[in-house]
Scaffold this motif. Structure first.
Motif, PDB file in Angstrom:
ATOM      1  N   ASN A 108       0.840  -1.202   0.000  1.00 40.52           N
ATOM      2  CA  ASN A 108       0.000   0.000   0.000  1.00 40.52           C
ATOM      3  C   ASN A 108       0.875   1.251   0.000  1.00 40.52           C
ATOM      4  O   ASN A 108       1.484   1.598   1.009  1.00 40.52           O
ATOM      5  CB  ASN A 108      -0.886  -0.029   1.253  1.00 40.52           C
ATOM      6  CG  ASN A 108      -1.745   1.211   1.390  1.00 40.52           C
ATOM      7  OD1 ASN A 108      -2.210   1.765   0.390  1.00 40.52           O
ATOM      8  ND2 ASN A 108      -1.952   1.663   2.622  1.00 40.52           N
ATOM      9  N   PHE A 182      -8.146  -5.334   3.657  1.00 38.37           N
ATOM     10  CA  PHE A 182      -6.853  -6.024   3.584  1.00 38.37           C
ATOM     11  C   PHE A 182      -6.244  -6.171   4.977  1.00 38.37           C
ATOM     12  O   PHE A 182      -5.625  -7.190   5.276  1.00 38.37           O
ATOM     13  CB  PHE A 182      -5.873  -5.259   2.682  1.00 38.37           C
ATOM     14  CG  PHE A 182      -6.298  -5.157   1.237  1.00 38.37           C
ATOM     15  CD1 PHE A 182      -6.703  -6.278   0.532  1.00 38.37           C
ATOM     16  CD2 PHE A 182      -6.274  -3.937   0.574  1.00 38.37           C
ATOM     17  CE1 PHE A 182      -7.080  -6.192  -0.808  1.00 38.37           C
ATOM     18  CE2 PHE A 182      -6.650  -3.834  -0.755  1.00 38.37           C
ATOM     19  CZ  PHE A 182      -7.059  -4.966  -1.447  1.00 38.37           C
ATOM     20  N   LEU A 188      -1.485  -6.708   4.511  1.00 38.52           N
ATOM     21  CA  LEU A 188      -1.188  -5.354   4.016  1.00 38.52           C
ATOM     22  C   LEU A 188       0.092  -4.797   4.639  1.00 38.52           C
ATOM     23  O   LEU A 188       0.287  -4.897   5.846  1.00 38.52           O
ATOM     24  CB  LEU A 188      -2.359  -4.423   4.355  1.00 38.52           C
ATOM     25  CG  LEU A 188      -2.186  -2.988   3.872  1.00 38.52           C
ATOM     26  CD1 LEU A 188      -3.121  -2.711   2.696  1.00 38.52           C
ATOM     27  CD2 LEU A 188      -2.462  -1.984   4.961  1.00 38.52           C
TER      28      LEU A 188
END
Ligand code: AP5
Length: 213
Positions: A108, A182, A188
């Motif tokens: 991310n 997530f 993540l």
């Protein structure tokens, strides 16, 4: 076998990193934006349906996008895994992805909103091979020419400031909520996207290599 998602807001650097990771790990980049732009350029039935969404910065319909991903990831080059870039982008797409497969890691990219606008407005792309450049942060060797294939670089139609701001709003409303999804799945990893291209890449490689241990 490795399946990754490169996640983040518009112009965070997903495509740039996905191309570098694809080269390093030998798995293809599956970028919905590139697939859709290609369909528009070739005026395929999908391209004709999707053009107005791209032009206005809106997300395309989930069913079309999910089918596009199913078709692309069933190609032979995806047998050892792939890097999803720009998918999933809605909760509906995330649910469909969960039905299709499990993903090892979601990278991310976290970047400040104003930096995103500067990255998008200054972006130039190669219409032939989809290589990505920037007029300030990632210059081609010869101005306006792709290093990789020699084609003339262009600005994306949706990289005008007004459309970029609309895409950021769409991201905040429809895509950012997936971060919680997530997180619940526990796969993540946040990446500091304020660093330069190589600094972001190093963080991603470390996160992927931890996975392999
Ligand atoms: P898409 O093409 O996926 O656009 P996006 O998510 O908005 O992402 P971008 O391509 O804008 O940015 P990026 O994160 O890849 O950044 P990049 O590496 O280029 O989607 C376009 C449209 O298609 C959507 O609006 C929608 O209509 C449709 N669509 C796509 N997927 C869909 C889906 N799943 N569902 C529904 N509709 C969908 O980098 C940006 C710039 O910054 C470049 O110039 C680069 O050189 C520079 N840069 C990169 N990293 C850095 C860095 N670390 N420091 C400084 N500059 C950097």
């Amino acid at each position: 076998m490795m399946k990754l998602i490169i996640f983040g807001p518009p112009s965070a650097g997903k495509g740039t990193q996905a191309q570098m990771l694809s080269k390093k790990y030998g798995i293809p980049q599956v970028a919905t934006g590139d697939l859709l732009r290609d369909a528009v350029a070739k005026q395929t039935p999908l391209g004709i349906k999707i053009k107005s969404y791209l032009d206005t910065g809106k997300l395309g319909p989930d069913d079309l996008i999910v089918q596009l991903i199913k078709d692309r990831t069933s190609k032979p080059d995806c047998k050892n895994g792939y890097l999803l870039d720009g998918f999933p982008r809605t909760m509906g797409q995330a649910v469909e992805l969960d039905k299709m497969t499990s993903v090892d890691l979601v990278l991310n990219i976290v970047v400040d909103m104003e930096a995103l606008v500067e990255r998008a407005v200054g972006r130039r792309i190669c219409p032939k091979c989809a290589a990505v450049y920037h007029i300030k942060f990632n210059l081609p060797k010869k101005a306006g020419v792709c290093d990789k294939c020699g084609a003339s670089l262009i600005q994306r139609d949706d990289d005008k400031e007004e459309t970029v701001r609309k895409r950021l709003k769409v991201y905040t409303e429809q895509t950012a909520p997936l971060i919680e999804h997530f997180k619940k799945k526990g796969n993540l990893v946040d990446i500091d996207g304020s660093k330069g291209i190589d600094g972001v890449f190093d963080q991603m490689v470390k996160a992927i290599d931890r996975l392999k241990k």
